[in-house]
Design a protein around this motif. Structure first.
Motif, mmCIF file in Angstrom:
data_model
loop_
_atom_site.group_PDB
_atom_site.id
_atom_site.type_symbol
_atom_site.label_atom_id
_atom_site.label_comp_id
_atom_site.label_asym_id
_atom_site.label_seq_id
_atom_site.Cartn_x
_atom_site.Cartn_y
_atom_site.Cartn_z
ATOM 1 N N GLU A 130 -4.205 -4.938 -2.100
ATOM 2 C CA GLU A 130 -2.809 -4.553 -1.968
ATOM 3 C C GLU A 130 -1.874 -5.725 -2.276
ATOM 4 O O GLU A 130 -2.042 -6.820 -1.736
ATOM 5 N N ILE A 131 -0.888 -5.465 -3.118
ATOM 6 C CA ILE A 131 0.140 -6.446 -3.464
ATOM 7 C C ILE A 131 1.473 -5.924 -2.928
ATOM 8 O O ILE A 131 2.075 -5.011 -3.491
ATOM 9 N N PHE A 132 1.921 -6.492 -1.831
ATOM 10 C CA PHE A 132 3.179 -6.096 -1.198
ATOM 11 C C PHE A 132 4.348 -6.660 -1.997
ATOM 12 O O PHE A 132 4.345 -7.827 -2.394
ATOM 13 N N GLN A 160 5.644 2.074 0.712
ATOM 14 C CA GLN A 160 4.925 3.180 0.093
ATOM 15 C C GLN A 160 3.887 2.627 -0.885
ATOM 16 O O GLN A 160 4.171 1.720 -1.663
ATOM 17 N N MET A 161 2.699 3.196 -0.819
ATOM 18 C CA MET A 161 1.617 2.735 -1.681
ATOM 19 C C MET A 161 1.723 3.376 -3.062
ATOM 20 O O MET A 161 1.828 4.589 -3.196
ATOM 21 N N LEU A 162 1.684 2.523 -4.072
ATOM 22 C CA LEU A 162 1.796 2.940 -5.461
ATOM 23 C C LEU A 162 0.479 2.619 -6.157
ATOM 24 O O LEU A 162 0.151 1.447 -6.368
ATOM 25 N N GLU A 163 -0.296 3.653 -6.464
ATOM 26 C CA GLU A 163 -1.599 3.438 -7.094
ATOM 27 C C GLU A 163 -1.398 2.971 -8.534
ATOM 28 O O GLU A 163 -0.790 3.663 -9.350
ATOM 29 N N MET A 164 -1.924 1.796 -8.852
ATOM 30 C CA MET A 164 -1.785 1.226 -10.182
ATOM 31 C C MET A 164 -3.064 1.474 -10.986
ATOM 32 O O MET A 164 -4.167 1.403 -10.443
ATOM 33 N N LYS A 271 1.696 -2.243 -4.157
ATOM 34 C CA LYS A 271 0.986 -1.925 -5.385
ATOM 35 C C LYS A 271 -0.511 -1.973 -5.074
ATOM 36 O O LYS A 271 -1.036 -3.017 -4.675
ATOM 37 N N HIS A 272 -1.157 -0.832 -5.227
ATOM 38 C CA HIS A 272 -2.544 -0.673 -4.781
ATOM 39 C C HIS A 272 -3.475 -0.703 -5.990
ATOM 40 O O HIS A 272 -3.330 0.098 -6.911
#
Length: 346
Positions: A130-132, A160-164, A271-272
């Motif tokens: 995870e990149i906050f 909010q988690m954003l699947e990359m 950023k997940h």
């Protein structure tokens, strides 16, 4: 008046929890670093649960140190790939270890670092993939962010988690280093995000949220997203990664939240990079270890094995640019007050 059966069940639950806590305490080991942190008022203690995380660590430290993090507390769940030795080479690190299965002990494993090293301090909970990120990260950093939150009396920030993901098949990322994956996983898809009010009774763990209050009613809980779209997962995308562990706050009773908090009027993004590296092998290892606390890995592993060329990319994908554009997309909540604060403190 409570009946005898209810009283018996409550008593049995307390006994079971006491036994679980005792087993956790017996399994806990302190491996590295100070047992008390020397922190300043605006320092943030990063807390990370890790197992076999060497793949991530170089980029992980680089990102969070650049943000302003000086103290890293890791709770290791049984690494065997050199993770512990790698962390020991870094300044400002602490390592505790508990090898008990996450499926039964994840809450205690995640809570322990905050209660031991983060009392009356700001804590940032992040996983290794995870990149906050947040508005003002490169200008005011994490210390500027917590100064804003503290000045308002907020004790938590939602992200909010954003699947990359990359443009091509996920399997092509299996042999690429994490640094390269961060450069190539440039896309996200938010078309299948399901949104619920923060205190919606439809949220499975809504009871844990009842003591939390909002500064901005636009802050919501998100579910599903691209992983729901492709794999059928009903995963929760909302977390409370940044929390002030002060009086009345219970940090991380659930992987996605803390209790007893005042939630900020602005949200950030995580950023997940779930699919960076050999995600299929990691899912297989999780299945083998019985760590199915979230019930997601089996179905995902099955689908990826059936379709080796599976990709998350579609015509719905957007290319990452910067945090502020996620406000316009309706994925993050903007605060005029926070934006003004960032501008004034650049």
């Amino acid at each position: 008046m409570k009946g005898p059966l209810h009283i018996f069940r409550r008593a049995w639950h307390h006994i079971a929890e006491a036994r679980r806590g005792a087993r956790f305490a017996a399994a806990l080991q302190h491996l590295h670093g100070p047992k008390a942190l020397d922190t300043e008022v605006d320092d943030v203690v990063l807390i990370a649960l890790v197992r076999d995380g060497t793949y991530y660590l170089d980029a992980f430290f680089r990102h969070y140190r650049a943000m302003g993090i000086r103290h890293f507390v890791f709770i290791d769940n049984g690494s065997s790939d050199g993770t512990i030795e790698r962390i020991k080479r870094e300044k400002g690190t602490v390592i505790d270890q508990c090898k008990l299965p996450l499926a039964r002990y994840e809450d205690l494993i995640r809570q322990y670092p905050a209660q031991t090293y983060g009392k009356n301090r700001w804590c940032l909970y992040v996983d290794m993939d995870e990149i906050f990120d947040f508005e003002g990260r490169t200008s005011i950093g994490i210390k500027g962010l917590v100064n804003y939150l503290q000045g308002r009396g907020d004790t938590a920030m939602v992200a909010q988690m954003l699947e990359m993901f990359p443009k091509g098949p996920l399997i092509e990322a299996a042999q690429k280093p994490y640094k390269q994956a961060l450069l190539e996983f440039l896309y996200f898809d938010i078309t299948a995000v399901r949104k619920l009010a923060y205190h919606s009774p439809e949220i499975p763990f809504t009871a844990l949220l009842q003591g939390n209050s909002l500064s901005n009613r636009n802050v919501e809980f998100f579910f599903d997203g691209v992983r729901g779209k492709v794999f059928g997962e009903t995963c929760c995308l909302t977390k409370h990664p940044l929390v002030f562990n002060g009086p009345g706050v219970t940090p991380a009773p659930h992987p996605h939240l803390s209790m007893g908090v005042q939630v900020a009027d602005v949200t950030g993004v995580i950023k997940h990079y779930k699919f960076a590296g050999d995600s299929g092998a990691r899912d297989a290892a999780t299945l083998a270890n019985g760590d199915l606390a979230h019930g997601e890995d089996a179905a995902r592993a099955q689908l990826m094995s059936q379709d080796p060329d599976l990709s998350l990319f579609s015509l719905d994908a957007r290319r990452w640019n910067r945090v502020e554009l996620l406000y316009r997309a309706g994925f993050l909540v903007r605060s005029d007050a926070y934006s003004a604060f960032v501008e004034a403190h650049k």
